[in-house]
Design a protein around this motif. Structure first.
Motif, short mmCIF file in Angstrom:
data_model
loop_
_atom_site.label_atom_id
_atom_site.label_comp_id
_atom_site.label_asym_id
_atom_site.label_seq_id
_atom_site.Cartn_x
_atom_site.Cartn_y
_atom_site.Cartn_z
N ALA A 24 -15.56 8.16 -57.36
CA ALA A 24 -16.44 9.19 -58.14
C ALA A 24 -17.56 9.44 -57.65
O ALA A 24 -18.11 10.58 -57.76
N SER A 25 -18.27 8.63 -56.85
CA SER A 25 -19.61 8.94 -56.27
C SER A 25 -19.42 9.63 -54.90
O SER A 25 -20.39 10.18 -54.26
N MET A 26 -18.27 9.85 -54.26
CA MET A 26 -18.17 10.47 -53.02
C MET A 26 -18.06 12.03 -53.09
O MET A 26 -17.45 12.52 -54.34
N PRO A 27 -18.30 12.38 -52.14
CA PRO A 27 -18.10 14.18 -52.06
C PRO A 27 -16.56 14.65 -51.69
O PRO A 27 -16.27 14.44 -50.68
N VAL A 38 -18.47 24.39 -51.31
CA VAL A 38 -18.45 23.33 -50.40
C VAL A 38 -19.79 23.27 -49.71
O VAL A 38 -20.63 22.59 -49.40
N LEU A 39 -20.30 24.64 -49.40
CA LEU A 39 -21.76 24.87 -48.79
C LEU A 39 -22.86 24.31 -49.86
O LEU A 39 -23.41 23.51 -49.25
N HIS A 46 -23.91 14.69 -45.90
CA HIS A 46 -23.33 14.91 -44.51
C HIS A 46 -21.87 15.34 -44.35
O HIS A 46 -21.51 15.58 -43.24
N HIS A 47 -21.27 15.13 -45.43
CA HIS A 47 -19.63 15.60 -45.18
C HIS A 47 -18.99 15.67 -46.57
O HIS A 47 -19.58 15.44 -47.65
N ARG A 64 -17.85 18.41 -42.18
CA ARG A 64 -18.93 17.76 -41.83
C ARG A 64 -20.18 18.81 -41.90
O ARG A 64 -19.86 20.03 -41.71
N TYR A 65 -21.28 18.32 -41.92
CA TYR A 65 -22.41 19.19 -42.00
C TYR A 65 -22.64 19.99 -40.83
O TYR A 65 -22.82 21.21 -40.97
N LEU A 66 -22.27 19.82 -39.76
CA LEU A 66 -22.55 20.43 -38.59
C LEU A 66 -21.23 21.55 -38.54
O LEU A 66 -21.49 22.73 -37.69
N ASP A 67 -20.26 21.43 -39.17
CA ASP A 67 -19.24 22.22 -39.52
C ASP A 67 -19.79 23.74 -39.96
O ASP A 67 -19.05 24.79 -39.92
#
Length: 175
Positions: A24-27, A38-39, A46-47, A64-67
């Motif tokens: 539940a704490s995960m994105p 998502v943005l 970070h993901h 991922r953030y860099l995506d």
């Protein structure tokens, strides 16, 4: 005497299932979540894990953030000669609307009954900072380098071990 070597042995043998955060704490988003949602999540994370639906939790990808760079660039920013590349199609202007459109489908995973040592070895091999913890094809958690660092430091405090200047360990003194 409890020392750094014993702490590392204990740490390496810990099961991921015992240290990973609650799901539940995960994105986590579903395949049909909008790219804009998502943005918004990626502003502080970070993901983002992409699952088929919340019931099955079948892992479909990771963003991922860099995506975000690919998502925001226009398709013409990609130099190509033989038609559209998959990277250019990840762009909002290239037609990406949902999370699954921009997700990396080749996700690094590790089974939930794996150890910390297994996770560290996989992270080193693939130069990854986070792994999806799975049970078959179901996302059940995640393990990140940050989590492992925190867990190791917690273990040292519980064991009452501290680092010395020379890189060895010693019992900490009580006040």
């Amino acid at each position: 005497m409890y020392d750094i070597e014993r702490a590392l042995q204990s740490f390496h043998s810990m099961k991921l299932d015992d240290i990973m955060p609650p799901i539940a704490s995960m994105p986590v988003v579903t395949v049909d979540t909008s790219v804009l949602t998502v943005l918004k999540i990626l502003r502080t994370r970070h993901h983002v894990w992409v699952v088929e639906d919340r019931e099955s939790m079948r892992l479909k990808g990771v963003i991922r953030y860099l995506d975000v760079i690919d998502i925001l660039l226009p398709p013409e920013a990609y130099k190509f000669k033989l038609g559209m590349t998959s990277r250019s199609l990840r762009s909002i202007l290239g037609g990406a609307e949902k999370a699954i459109d921009v997700a990396e489908r080749d996700v690094l995973t590790i089974e939930r009954d794996s150890t910390v040592l297994d996770a560290l070895l996989k992270m080193r091999r693939y130069r990854a900072q986070v792994l999806a913890v799975v049970d078959g094809d179901r996302l059940v958690g995640e393990v990140s380098l940050r989590l492992l660092i925190n867990e190791f430091l917690r273990l040292l405090r519980v064991g009452d071990v501290k680092w010395t200047r020379h890189g060895s360990s010693s019992q900490s003194e009580s006040p």
